[in-house]
Design a protein around this motif. Structure first.
Motif, PDB file in Angstrom:
ATOM      1  N   ASN A   1      27.960  39.038  33.888  1.00  0.00           N
ATOM      2  CA  ASN A   1      29.361  39.339  34.163  1.00  0.00           C
ATOM      3  C   ASN A   1      29.609  40.841  34.186  1.00  0.00           C
ATOM      4  O   ASN A   1      29.087  41.567  33.340  1.00  0.00           O
ATOM      5  N   ILE A   2      30.418  41.275  35.110  1.00  0.00           N
ATOM      6  CA  ILE A   2      30.797  42.679  35.212  1.00  0.00           C
ATOM      7  C   ILE A   2      32.255  42.780  34.820  1.00  0.00           C
ATOM      8  O   ILE A   2      33.109  42.091  35.392  1.00  0.00           O
ATOM      9  N   GLN A   3      32.553  43.615  33.849  1.00  0.00           N
ATOM     10  CA  GLN A   3      33.924  43.759  33.386  1.00  0.00           C
ATOM     11  C   GLN A   3      34.687  44.719  34.290  1.00  0.00           C
ATOM     12  O   GLN A   3      34.199  45.792  34.632  1.00  0.00           O
ATOM     13  N   VAL A   4      35.880  44.329  34.673  1.00  0.00           N
ATOM     14  CA  VAL A   4      36.794  45.179  35.433  1.00  0.00           C
ATOM     15  C   VAL A   4      38.159  45.125  34.748  1.00  0.00           C
ATOM     16  O   VAL A   4      38.388  44.291  33.876  1.00  0.00           O
ATOM     17  N   GLY A   5      39.047  46.017  35.138  1.00  0.00           N
ATOM     18  CA  GLY A   5      40.391  45.999  34.581  1.00  0.00           C
ATOM     19  C   GLY A   5      40.548  46.831  33.331  1.00  0.00           C
ATOM     20  O   GLY A   5      41.458  46.596  32.535  1.00  0.00           O
ATOM     21  N   SER A   6      39.697  47.833  33.149  1.00  0.00           N
ATOM     22  CA  SER A   6      39.758  48.649  31.935  1.00  0.00           C
ATOM     23  C   SER A   6      40.672  49.865  32.060  1.00  0.00           C
ATOM     24  O   SER A   6      40.887  50.579  31.092  1.00  0.00           O
TER      25      SER A   6
ATOM     26  N   ASN B   1      44.803  50.883  39.183  1.00  0.00           N
ATOM     27  CA  ASN B   1      44.112  49.654  39.549  1.00  0.00           C
ATOM     28  C   ASN B   1      43.201  49.959  40.729  1.00  0.00           C
ATOM     29  O   ASN B   1      43.599  50.629  41.671  1.00  0.00           O
TER      30      ASN B   1
END
Length: 103
Positions: free
Chosen positions: A5-10, A15
């Motif tokens: 999983n790749i985390q986005v939204g940090s 955006n």
């Protein structure tokens, strides 16, 4: 790093989104268009605008393609390391007046 999983939204105040046929899109938290910039360690803006977003996108895609073909260990550069900067230095040196030779 790429596997799983790749985390986005940090980001708190912006955006980023991407579509393969559009590249990167950057917006403020309020939905207004925004630009990417490259900032040096002293806080000076070195590059900004659409060309930065395109370059970031192209480097990311090239890196991912290398991963897919089994060359994920290879680093992707926007130009040969050091070569672009040496070229710029040479051009600026040519523009300055040559030193006078002692007789």
């Amino acid at each position: 790093m790429c596997i799983g999983n790749i985390q986005v939204g940090s980001l708190d105040r912006a955006n980023m989104s991407a579509v393969i046929f559009e590249g990167l899109t950057i917006q403020t938290a309020e939905g207004k268009p925004a630009l990417l910039a490259i900032v040096d360690e002293d806080g000076n803006i070195i590059e900004t605008g659409e060309k930065v977003a395109k370059e970031a996108w192209n480097v990311a895609i090239a890196s991912y393609k290398n991963f897919l073909i089994g060359e994920g260990h290879m680093r992707v550069h926007t130009s040969p390391p050091g070569l672009k900067f040496l070229t710029i230095e040479k051009k600026s040196a040519k523009r300055s007046k040559p030193p006078k030779l002692a007789a």
